[in-house]
Motif scaffolding. Structure first.
Motif, PDB file in Angstrom:
ATOM      1  N   VAL A 275       1.666   8.888   2.495  1.00  0.00           N
ATOM      2  CA  VAL A 275       1.984   7.715   3.328  1.00  0.00           C
ATOM      3  C   VAL A 275       1.939   8.071   4.822  1.00  0.00           C
ATOM      4  CG1 VAL A 275       3.340   6.571   1.524  1.00  0.00           C
ATOM      5  CG2 VAL A 275       4.494   8.141   3.092  1.00  0.00           C
ATOM      6  N   ALA A 276       1.227   9.141   5.129  1.00  0.00           N
ATOM      7  CA  ALA A 276       1.190   9.639   6.516  1.00  0.00           C
ATOM      8  C   ALA A 276       0.586   8.627   7.489  1.00  0.00           C
ATOM      9  CB  ALA A 276       0.409  10.948   6.565  1.00  0.00           C
ATOM     10  N   MET A 277      -0.381   7.872   7.016  1.00  0.00           N
ATOM     11  CA  MET A 277      -1.126   6.964   7.900  1.00  0.00           C
ATOM     12  C   MET A 277      -0.210   6.084   8.759  1.00  0.00           C
ATOM     13  SD  MET A 277      -4.405   5.988   8.298  1.00  0.00           S
ATOM     14  CE  MET A 277      -5.363   5.689   6.830  1.00  0.00           C
ATOM     15  N   ASP A 278       0.820   5.477   8.120  1.00  0.00           N
ATOM     16  CA  ASP A 278       1.672   4.549   8.860  1.00  0.00           C
ATOM     17  C   ASP A 278       3.048   5.114   9.184  1.00  0.00           C
ATOM     18  OD1 ASP A 278      -0.212   2.435   8.900  1.00  0.00           O
ATOM     19  OD2 ASP A 278       0.211   2.092   6.768  1.00  0.00           O
TER      20      ASP A 278
ATOM     21  N   SER B  92       0.845  -1.202   0.000  1.00  0.00           N
ATOM     22  CA  SER B  92       0.000   0.000   0.000  1.00  0.00           C
ATOM     23  C   SER B  92       0.880   1.252   0.000  1.00  0.00           C
ATOM     24  CB  SER B  92      -0.938  -0.004   1.208  1.00  0.00           C
ATOM     25  OG  SER B  92      -0.162   0.082   2.381  1.00  0.00           O
ATOM     26  N   PHE B  93       2.081   1.145   0.609  1.00  0.00           N
ATOM     27  CA  PHE B  93       3.018   2.271   0.597  1.00  0.00           C
ATOM     28  C   PHE B  93       3.320   2.666  -0.853  1.00  0.00           C
ATOM     29  CE2 PHE B  93       7.269   4.009   0.211  1.00  0.00           C
ATOM     30  CZ  PHE B  93       7.393   4.879   1.279  1.00  0.00           C
ATOM     31  N   SER B  94       3.745   1.683  -1.655  1.00  0.00           N
ATOM     32  CA  SER B  94       4.144   1.972  -3.041  1.00  0.00           C
ATOM     33  C   SER B  94       2.940   2.448  -3.858  1.00  0.00           C
ATOM     34  CB  SER B  94       4.739   0.726  -3.700  1.00  0.00           C
ATOM     35  OG  SER B  94       5.756   0.222  -2.877  1.00  0.00           O
ATOM     36  N   GLU B  95       1.803   1.831  -3.620  1.00  0.00           N
ATOM     37  CA  GLU B  95       0.602   2.196  -4.382  1.00  0.00           C
ATOM     38  C   GLU B  95       0.218   3.665  -4.110  1.00  0.00           C
ATOM     39  OE1 GLU B  95      -3.442  -0.023  -4.369  1.00  0.00           O
ATOM     40  OE2 GLU B  95      -1.827  -1.483  -4.634  1.00  0.00           O
ATOM     41  N   SER B  96       0.163   4.028  -2.819  1.00  0.00           N
ATOM     42  CA  SER B  96      -0.217   5.406  -2.481  1.00  0.00           C
ATOM     43  C   SER B  96       0.812   6.386  -3.016  1.00  0.00           C
ATOM     44  CB  SER B  96      -0.290   5.610  -0.959  1.00  0.00           C
ATOM     45  OG  SER B  96      -0.985   4.571  -0.367  1.00  0.00           O
ATOM     46  N   LEU B  97       2.077   5.993  -2.883  1.00  0.00           N
ATOM     47  CA  LEU B  97       3.162   6.879  -3.307  1.00  0.00           C
ATOM     48  C   LEU B  97       3.082   7.147  -4.816  1.00  0.00           C
ATOM     49  CD1 LEU B  97       5.913   8.208  -2.406  1.00  0.00           C
ATOM     50  CD2 LEU B  97       6.990   6.099  -3.161  1.00  0.00           C
ATOM     51  N   ILE B  98       2.947   6.080  -5.593  1.00  0.00           N
ATOM     52  CA  ILE B  98       2.941   6.238  -7.053  1.00  0.00           C
ATOM     53  C   ILE B  98       1.679   7.001  -7.503  1.00  0.00           C
ATOM     54  CG2 ILE B  98       2.831   4.955  -9.254  1.00  0.00           C
ATOM     55  CD1 ILE B  98       4.772   2.912  -7.955  1.00  0.00           C
TER      56      ILE B  98
ATOM     57  N   ASN C  41      10.996   5.143  -7.856  1.00  0.00           N
ATOM     58  CA  ASN C  41      12.173   5.928  -7.466  1.00  0.00           C
ATOM     59  C   ASN C  41      11.952   7.428  -7.677  1.00  0.00           C
ATOM     60  OD1 ASN C  41      14.258   4.104  -6.456  1.00  0.00           O
ATOM     61  ND2 ASN C  41      14.097   3.128  -8.465  1.00  0.00           N
ATOM     62  N   GLN C  42      11.309   7.787  -8.793  1.00  0.00           N
ATOM     63  CA  GLN C  42      11.013   9.211  -9.008  1.00  0.00           C
ATOM     64  C   GLN C  42      10.076   9.704  -7.915  1.00  0.00           C
ATOM     65  OE1 GLN C  42      12.201  11.373 -11.130  1.00  0.00           O
ATOM     66  NE2 GLN C  42      13.057  10.203 -12.827  1.00  0.00           N
ATOM     67  N   ALA C  43       9.091   8.872  -7.561  1.00  0.00           N
ATOM     68  CA  ALA C  43       8.055   9.293  -6.618  1.00  0.00           C
ATOM     69  C   ALA C  43       8.626   9.536  -5.226  1.00  0.00           C
ATOM     70  CB  ALA C  43       6.940   8.249  -6.564  1.00  0.00           C
ATOM     71  N   ILE C  44       9.488   8.651  -4.776  1.00  0.00           N
ATOM     72  CA  ILE C  44      10.005   8.813  -3.417  1.00  0.00           C
ATOM     73  C   ILE C  44      10.930  10.032  -3.334  1.00  0.00           C
ATOM     74  CG2 ILE C  44      11.910   7.136  -3.651  1.00  0.00           C
ATOM     75  CD1 ILE C  44       9.865   7.009  -0.604  1.00  0.00           C
ATOM     76  N   MET C  45      11.680  10.263  -4.422  1.00  0.00           N
ATOM     77  CA  MET C  45      12.539  11.454  -4.439  1.00  0.00           C
ATOM     78  C   MET C  45      11.685  12.720  -4.448  1.00  0.00           C
ATOM     79  SD  MET C  45      15.345  10.110  -7.150  1.00  0.00           S
ATOM     80  CE  MET C  45      16.815  11.032  -6.878  1.00  0.00           C
ATOM     81  N   GLU C  46      10.606  12.663  -5.214  1.00  0.00           N
ATOM     82  CA  GLU C  46       9.715  13.824  -5.305  1.00  0.00           C
ATOM     83  C   GLU C  46       9.023  14.095  -3.969  1.00  0.00           C
ATOM     84  OE1 GLU C  46       9.968  15.733  -7.654  1.00  0.00           O
ATOM     85  OE2 GLU C  46       8.116  16.448  -8.561  1.00  0.00           O
ATOM     86  N   LEU C  47       8.659  13.030  -3.287  1.00  0.00           N
ATOM     87  CA  LEU C  47       8.024  13.204  -1.976  1.00  0.00           C
ATOM     88  C   LEU C  47       8.984  13.922  -1.018  1.00  0.00           C
ATOM     89  CD1 LEU C  47       5.337  12.353  -0.455  1.00  0.00           C
ATOM     90  CD2 LEU C  47       6.738  10.596   0.624  1.00  0.00           C
TER      91      LEU C  47
ATOM     92  N   TYR D  76      15.530  -1.396   2.677  1.00  0.00           N
ATOM     93  CA  TYR D  76      14.087  -1.138   2.824  1.00  0.00           C
ATOM     94  C   TYR D  76      13.486  -0.743   1.471  1.00  0.00           C
ATOM     95  CZ  TYR D  76      14.131  -1.155   7.978  1.00  0.00           C
ATOM     96  OH  TYR D  76      14.226  -1.515   9.285  1.00  0.00           O
ATOM     97  N   ALA D  77      14.189   0.159   0.785  1.00  0.00           N
ATOM     98  CA  ALA D  77      13.681   0.630  -0.507  1.00  0.00           C
ATOM     99  C   ALA D  77      13.585  -0.524  -1.500  1.00  0.00           C
ATOM    100  CB  ALA D  77      14.586   1.730  -1.051  1.00  0.00           C
ATOM    101  N   ALA D  78      14.607  -1.400  -1.480  1.00  0.00           N
ATOM    102  CA  ALA D  78      14.609  -2.533  -2.419  1.00  0.00           C
ATOM    103  C   ALA D  78      13.403  -3.447  -2.166  1.00  0.00           C
ATOM    104  CB  ALA D  78      15.915  -3.318  -2.281  1.00  0.00           C
ATOM    105  N   GLN D  79      13.048  -3.612  -0.891  1.00  0.00           N
ATOM    106  CA  GLN D  79      11.901  -4.477  -0.580  1.00  0.00           C
ATOM    107  C   GLN D  79      10.580  -3.870  -1.025  1.00  0.00           C
ATOM    108  OE1 GLN D  79      11.927  -5.914   3.560  1.00  0.00           O
ATOM    109  NE2 GLN D  79      14.140  -5.634   3.463  1.00  0.00           N
ATOM    110  N   LEU D  80      10.505  -2.534  -0.965  1.00  0.00           N
ATOM    111  CA  LEU D  80       9.239  -1.877  -1.325  1.00  0.00           C
ATOM    112  C   LEU D  80       9.089  -1.654  -2.827  1.00  0.00           C
ATOM    113  CD1 LEU D  80       9.104   0.754   1.533  1.00  0.00           C
ATOM    114  CD2 LEU D  80       7.427  -1.048   1.131  1.00  0.00           C
ATOM    115  N   LEU D  81      10.211  -1.701  -3.532  1.00  0.00           N
ATOM    116  CA  LEU D  81      10.205  -1.371  -4.963  1.00  0.00           C
ATOM    117  C   LEU D  81       9.394  -2.404  -5.759  1.00  0.00           C
ATOM    118  CD1 LEU D  81      13.610  -0.444  -6.640  1.00  0.00           C
ATOM    119  CD2 LEU D  81      11.531  -0.891  -7.876  1.00  0.00           C
ATOM    120  N   PRO D  82       8.280  -1.979  -6.374  1.00  0.00           N
ATOM    121  CA  PRO D  82       7.472  -2.969  -7.112  1.00  0.00           C
ATOM    122  C   PRO D  82       8.127  -3.335  -8.454  1.00  0.00           C
ATOM    123  CG  PRO D  82       6.338  -0.836  -6.951  1.00  0.00           C
ATOM    124  CD  PRO D  82       7.708  -0.634  -6.400  1.00  0.00           C
ATOM    125  N   THR D  83       8.221  -4.597  -8.750  1.00  0.00           N
ATOM    126  CA  THR D  83       8.855  -5.038  -9.995  1.00  0.00           C
ATOM    127  C   THR D  83       8.188  -4.370 -11.199  1.00  0.00           C
ATOM    128  OG1 THR D  83       9.183  -7.117  -8.894  1.00  0.00           O
ATOM    129  CG2 THR D  83       9.585  -7.129 -11.266  1.00  0.00           C
ATOM    130  N   GLY D  84       9.036  -3.866 -12.087  1.00  0.00           N
ATOM    131  CA  GLY D  84       8.509  -3.236 -13.312  1.00  0.00           C
ATOM    132  C   GLY D  84       8.093  -1.782 -13.112  1.00  0.00           C
TER     133      GLY D  84
END
Ligand code: SF4
Length: 355
Positions: A201-204, A3-9, A178-184, A164-172
């Motif tokens: 991603v404030a919720m968690d 859900s972290f990656s989904e909300s972020l993207i 990566n752009q999204a997290i830098m932008e955040l 941590y980032a590698a684990q959250l990074l969705p394949t493809g």
């Protein structure tokens, strides 16, 4: 996808800034943008990016360029070793790889000046390779989000965040994630006063829940800087100034500067700057000091003391180059000298000389 990656993207798709290096998948252009952005902010970096690519539109243009031209375009960005490394790496790719840019993270690391961050950025943004891109912005977001209290100066903390980032990074979805997290990190989770109310991603987020935003990330104090006194004799004759190329093994390698004497204590009177041989000293019409300047580098604090000396004829010595005011703007030199020359020229004493 977490859900972290989904909300972020999803947030990124609505809020992303339009930046020129986001419109390309060309590894050369992405490489240039990343190296420039390690030196400066987006607003100033954009102008440098366009100027650099206008002059060197592709890798072979950079590879065959004179080092002086590359350094000249880099003026104002500092860390000239990065520009020299760009040039050396471009030459390497052109000659050793027939112009083929290394195609993945691992091979990119072989390029001079390309470390983990830059290799990851090129691999993710040009090739979509699944590698995490961790810069200062990303460190801040993850340290706050996961409540990481370790010192961000330590390589181990960087490795922890990368894992941590590698684990959250969705394949493809490497480019988007990566752009999204830098932008955040750049727009929302800013160093001071992060906008948690608008954060996707404030919720968690650990720091938001525990009011630790101001405490994290933790950065230990920097080591004290080395203090150096640079005493320059700026020779002037008929509107021309004398500059010399700096040697290897110190800051500003390969850049031009006036005649230098470094000392423990500052030189404080025009007589201290008497570096010319006695014969040429006779041609000195007038000398005056400019107010000293402090110039801060990452590990050094430079105190720049300048004596302007007007001569009735040119002093000649090995390696000395006389340049006019117009040529000076193209001469690769530490940016502080543009300021110094303009101060010298607007000084009442200089104006008196030239009446
Ligand atoms: S909630 Fe606040 S502290 Fe947490 S990641 Fe978002 S902006 Fe940063």
């Amino acid at each position: 996808m977490s859900s972290f990656s989904e909300s972020l993207i999803a947030w990124f798709q609505v809020n992303a800034r339009e930046l020129p290096w986001r419109q390309t998948r060309d590894p050369y252009r992405i490489w240039i943008s990343e190296v420039i952005l390690q030196q400066t902010r987006v607003a100033q970096g954009t102008a440098y990016y366009h100027r650099f690519l206008e002059r060197f539109p592709n890798l072979s243009d950079l590879a065959f360029a004179a080092e002086e031209d590359v350094l000249s375009l880099w003026q104002g960005l500092g860390y000239y070793s990065r520009a020299r490394n760009l040039h050396a790496a471009a030459k390497f790719v052109q000659t050793e790889r027939n112009g083929d840019f290394p195609p993945n993270f691992k091979e990119l690391l072989a390029l001079k000046g390309v470390g983990t961050y830059t290799a990851a950025a090129i691999a993710a943004f040009a090739y979509g390779e699944n590698v995490p891109v961790v810069d200062g912005n990303v460190m801040r977001v993850f340290c706050r989000y996961f409540g990481i209290h370790e010192d961000v100066r330590l390589p181990a903390t960087m490795e922890l965040v990368r894992s941590y980032a590698a684990q959250l990074l969705p394949t493809g979805k490497s480019w988007e994630f990566n752009q999204a997290i830098m932008e955040l990190g750049a727009l929302v989770c800013t160093p001071s006063s992060p906008s948690c109310a608008t954060c996707p991603v404030a919720m968690d987020c650990f720091s938001r829940k525990n009011a630790l935003q101001a405490k994290l990330p933790f950065k230990s104090k920097a080591k004290s800087k080395r203090i150096r006194h640079f005493n320059y004799l700026l020779l002037e004759h008929d509107g021309f100034f004398a500059f010399k190329r700096r040697g290897e093994g110190d800051i500003w390698e390969g850049l031009f500067e006036p005649i230098l004497s470094e000392s423990e204590k500052p030189f404080s009177s025009p007589g201290d700057f008497d570096f010319l041989n006695p014969a040429d000293s006779n041609f000195r019409i007038e000398s005056f000091l400019l107010p000293s300047e402090k110039h801060i580098l990452t590990h050094q604090e430079l105190h720049i003391h300048v004596c302007v000396s007007r001569l009735s004829k040119r002093h000649e010595e090995e390696g000395l180059r006389w340049v006019s005011g117009t040529q000076l703007s193209d001469l690769p030199k530490p940016i502080i000298f543009s300021k110094i020359i303009s101060k010298a020229r607007s000084s009442p004493l200089y104006l008196v000389f030239h009446q």
